[in-house]
Design a protein around this motif. Structure first.
Motif, PDB file in Angstrom:
ATOM      1  N   ALA A 158       0.827  -1.207   0.000  1.00 14.96           N
ATOM      2  CA  ALA A 158       0.000   0.000   0.000  1.00 14.96           C
ATOM      3  C   ALA A 158       0.860   1.256   0.000  1.00 14.96           C
ATOM      4  N   PHE A 159       1.952   1.242   0.763  1.00 13.44           N
ATOM      5  CA  PHE A 159       2.854   2.390   0.849  1.00 13.44           C
ATOM      6  C   PHE A 159       3.481   2.684  -0.511  1.00 13.44           C
ATOM      7  N   LEU A 160       3.963   1.638  -1.197  1.00 16.36           N
ATOM      8  CA  LEU A 160       4.611   1.835  -2.489  1.00 16.36           C
ATOM      9  C   LEU A 160       3.591   2.164  -3.579  1.00 16.36           C
ATOM     10  N   ALA A 161       2.416   1.552  -3.515  1.00 20.47           N
ATOM     11  CA  ALA A 161       1.371   1.893  -4.481  1.00 20.47           C
ATOM     12  C   ALA A 161       1.019   3.369  -4.361  1.00 20.47           C
ATOM     13  N   ASP A 162       0.944   3.863  -3.139  1.00 19.26           N
ATOM     14  CA  ASP A 162       0.658   5.278  -2.931  1.00 19.26           C
ATOM     15  C   ASP A 162       1.807   6.144  -3.436  1.00 19.26           C
ATOM     16  N   ARG A 163       3.035   5.664  -3.276  1.00 16.78           N
ATOM     17  CA  ARG A 163       4.195   6.433  -3.731  1.00 16.78           C
ATOM     18  C   ARG A 163       4.181   6.638  -5.239  1.00 16.78           C
ATOM     19  N   PHE A 164       3.734   5.635  -5.990  1.00  8.31           N
ATOM     20  CA  PHE A 164       3.720   5.745  -7.446  1.00  8.31           C
ATOM     21  C   PHE A 164       2.391   6.286  -7.977  1.00  8.31           C
ATOM     22  N   ALA A 165       1.420   6.508  -7.093  1.00  9.38           N
ATOM     23  CA  ALA A 165       0.120   7.004  -7.538  1.00  9.38           C
ATOM     24  C   ALA A 165       0.271   8.374  -8.191  1.00  9.38           C
ATOM     25  N   GLY A 166      -0.330   8.528  -9.362  1.00  5.55           N
ATOM     26  CA  GLY A 166      -0.264   9.790 -10.072  1.00  5.55           C
ATOM     27  C   GLY A 166       1.034  10.035 -10.810  1.00  5.55           C
ATOM     28  N   HIS A 167       1.960   9.074 -10.755  1.00  2.49           N
ATOM     29  CA  HIS A 167       3.249   9.278 -11.426  1.00  2.49           C
ATOM     30  C   HIS A 167       3.049   9.258 -12.938  1.00  2.49           C
ATOM     31  N   PRO A 168       3.524  10.267 -13.646  1.00  2.00           N
ATOM     32  CA  PRO A 168       3.239  10.353 -15.087  1.00  2.00           C
ATOM     33  C   PRO A 168       3.877   9.238 -15.912  1.00  2.00           C
ATOM     34  N   GLU A 169       4.905   8.577 -15.377  1.00  2.00           N
ATOM     35  CA  GLU A 169       5.588   7.534 -16.143  1.00  2.00           C
ATOM     36  C   GLU A 169       5.017   6.141 -15.885  1.00  2.00           C
ATOM     37  N   LEU A 172      -1.930   3.678 -15.402  1.00  2.00           N
ATOM     38  CA  LEU A 172      -2.932   3.302 -14.419  1.00  2.00           C
ATOM     39  C   LEU A 172      -2.870   1.788 -14.212  1.00  2.00           C
ATOM     40  N   THR A 173      -2.620   1.367 -12.977  1.00  2.00           N
ATOM     41  CA  THR A 173      -2.343  -0.043 -12.695  1.00  2.00           C
ATOM     42  C   THR A 173      -3.144  -0.514 -11.495  1.00  2.00           C
ATOM     43  N   ARG A 174      -3.756  -1.670 -11.664  1.00  2.00           N
ATOM     44  CA  ARG A 174      -4.472  -2.334 -10.572  1.00  2.00           C
ATOM     45  C   ARG A 174      -3.621  -3.513 -10.113  1.00  2.00           C
ATOM     46  N   LEU A 175      -3.397  -3.616  -8.822  1.00  2.00           N
ATOM     47  CA  LEU A 175      -2.616  -4.702  -8.239  1.00  2.00           C
ATOM     48  C   LEU A 175      -3.534  -5.569  -7.401  1.00  2.00           C
ATOM     49  N   THR A 176      -3.406  -6.877  -7.510  1.00  2.00           N
ATOM     50  CA  THR A 176      -4.236  -7.757  -6.683  1.00  2.00           C
ATOM     51  C   THR A 176      -3.521  -9.068  -6.404  1.00  2.00           C
ATOM     52  N   ASP A 177      -3.705  -9.557  -5.197  1.00  2.00           N
ATOM     53  CA  ASP A 177      -3.214 -10.887  -4.841  1.00  2.00           C
ATOM     54  C   ASP A 177      -4.350 -11.902  -4.853  1.00  2.00           C
ATOM     55  N   ARG A 186      -0.873   6.559 -13.090  1.00  2.00           N
ATOM     56  CA  ARG A 186      -1.582   7.760 -13.528  1.00  2.00           C
ATOM     57  C   ARG A 186      -3.067   7.680 -13.171  1.00  2.00           C
ATOM     58  N   THR A 187      -3.653   8.826 -12.989  1.00  2.00           N
ATOM     59  CA  THR A 187      -5.070   8.877 -12.619  1.00  2.00           C
ATOM     60  C   THR A 187      -5.960   9.241 -13.792  1.00  2.00           C
ATOM     61  N   ALA A 188      -5.379   9.631 -14.930  1.00  4.83           N
ATOM     62  CA  ALA A 188      -6.191   9.973 -16.096  1.00  4.83           C
ATOM     63  C   ALA A 188      -6.928   8.747 -16.610  1.00  4.83           C
ATOM     64  N   TRP A 205       8.307  -6.731  -6.859  1.00  4.58           N
ATOM     65  CA  TRP A 205       8.313  -5.900  -8.066  1.00  4.58           C
ATOM     66  C   TRP A 205       8.241  -4.418  -7.712  1.00  4.58           C
ATOM     67  N   LEU A 206       7.329  -4.037  -6.826  1.00  5.66           N
ATOM     68  CA  LEU A 206       7.173  -2.634  -6.460  1.00  5.66           C
ATOM     69  C   LEU A 206       8.439  -2.077  -5.808  1.00  5.66           C
ATOM     70  N   ALA A 207       9.120  -2.918  -5.033  1.00  8.19           N
ATOM     71  CA  ALA A 207      10.303  -2.465  -4.297  1.00  8.19           C
ATOM     72  C   ALA A 207      11.585  -2.619  -5.095  1.00  8.19           C
ATOM     73  N   GLY A 208      11.484  -3.063  -6.341  1.00  6.14           N
ATOM     74  CA  GLY A 208      12.673  -3.206  -7.167  1.00  6.14           C
ATOM     75  C   GLY A 208      13.547  -4.374  -6.788  1.00  6.14           C
ATOM     76  N   ARG A 209      12.974  -5.345  -6.091  1.00  3.50           N
ATOM     77  CA  ARG A 209      13.751  -6.524  -5.692  1.00  3.50           C
ATOM     78  C   ARG A 209      13.555  -7.691  -6.647  1.00  3.50           C
ATOM     79  N   ARG A 210      12.524  -7.660  -7.455  1.00  7.26           N
ATOM     80  CA  ARG A 210      12.276  -8.698  -8.450  1.00  7.26           C
ATOM     81  C   ARG A 210      11.762  -8.044  -9.718  1.00  7.26           C
ATOM     82  N   GLU A 211      11.970  -8.709 -10.847  1.00  9.17           N
ATOM     83  CA  GLU A 211      11.610  -8.127 -12.135  1.00  9.17           C
ATOM     84  C   GLU A 211      10.219  -8.522 -12.615  1.00  9.17           C
TER      85      GLU A 211
END
Length: 228
Positions: A158-169, A172-177, A186-188, A205-211
């Motif tokens: 949740a912390f990392l998803a919030d960090r990338f929220a609205g990032h122009p690069e 728009l991504t949905r994550l689910t387990d 992006r929010t557009a 993946w979010l933390a850059g530890r796996r590809e």
């Protein structure tokens, strides 16, 4: 709502796990490469010690680090030390952080971290928990993303998803387990990419530890994430 007292207890437990596992190393294995490019295990241990002291600075109203160059120099200087010195430094700096937090009063206050980032003081213990848990994995000594506490994994996603929220690069991504869902990017209005997989794989993946191993992607390719 952040529970700083509970997070401080989690930091203490995570630090004990890391110190116990690291004590199984020896002076020959400490200088070996870690899972972080360009860093040995000694670099990680030195960083963890200096990060604890840096967060004491944050709680006490001082700059987190004197400068980026000073931070890097401290890590380089500390990396080659014997293992027993490294572990004592991690332990003693962790105690200093806990002691500073024990007398800190205004947890609703906004504090300044590195590179001008600000946050509520109540989140500082969780940020320290992140450092200890992820760098334990980075040491490459048998502690994996799948071993992380479930509560930590959910909160860090949740912390990392919030960090990338609205990032122009980031599209728009949905994550689910399969049970829980997070959104980032992006929010557009645009087609949504859905990334599905076990929570530890999503975190990796979010933390850059796996590809992206173990993740299924629909609606487009797996997004490239900016560095943390």
């Amino acid at each position: 709502m952040m529970d700083h007292a509970r997070d401080l207890a989690s930091v203490r437990d995570a630090t004990k796990r890391l110190l116990t596992a690291s004590a199984e190393l020896d002076n020959a294995r400490a200088p070996e490469p870690s899972r972080l490019p360009g860093w040995t295990r000694g670099h990680i241990l030195a960083h963890l010690a200096r990060n604890a002291d840096a967060l004491v600075n944050v709680l006490q109203g001082r700059p987190m680090y004197a400068s980026g160059a000073a931070r890097d120099a401290d890590i380089e200087r500390g990396a080659p030390r014997p293992l027993d010195v490294q572990l004592a430094d991690v332990r003693e700096s962790a105690d200093r952080f806990q002691d500073a937090a024990a007398v800190f009063a205004d947890w609703s206050r906004t504090v300044e971290l590195r590179n001008g980032v600000t946050d509520q003081a109540a989140r500082v213990p969780f940020r320290r928990w992140i450092e200890v848990e992820l760098h334990h994995v980075d040491l490459g000594i048998g502690y994996e993303l799948e071993d992380l506490p479930e509560e930590f994994v959910e909160r860090e996603i949740a912390f990392l998803a919030d960090r990338f929220a609205g990032h122009p690069e980031v599209p728009l991504t949905r994550l689910t387990d399969g049970t829980r869902t997070w959104s980032t990017g992006r929010t557009a209005a645009e087609p949504e990419v859905t990334v599905t997989g076990p929570a530890p794989a999503l975190l990796g993946w979010l933390a850059g530890r796996r590809e992206g191993a173990g993740l299924d992607v629909s609606g487009g390719p797996l997004p490239s994430l900016p560095p943390l």
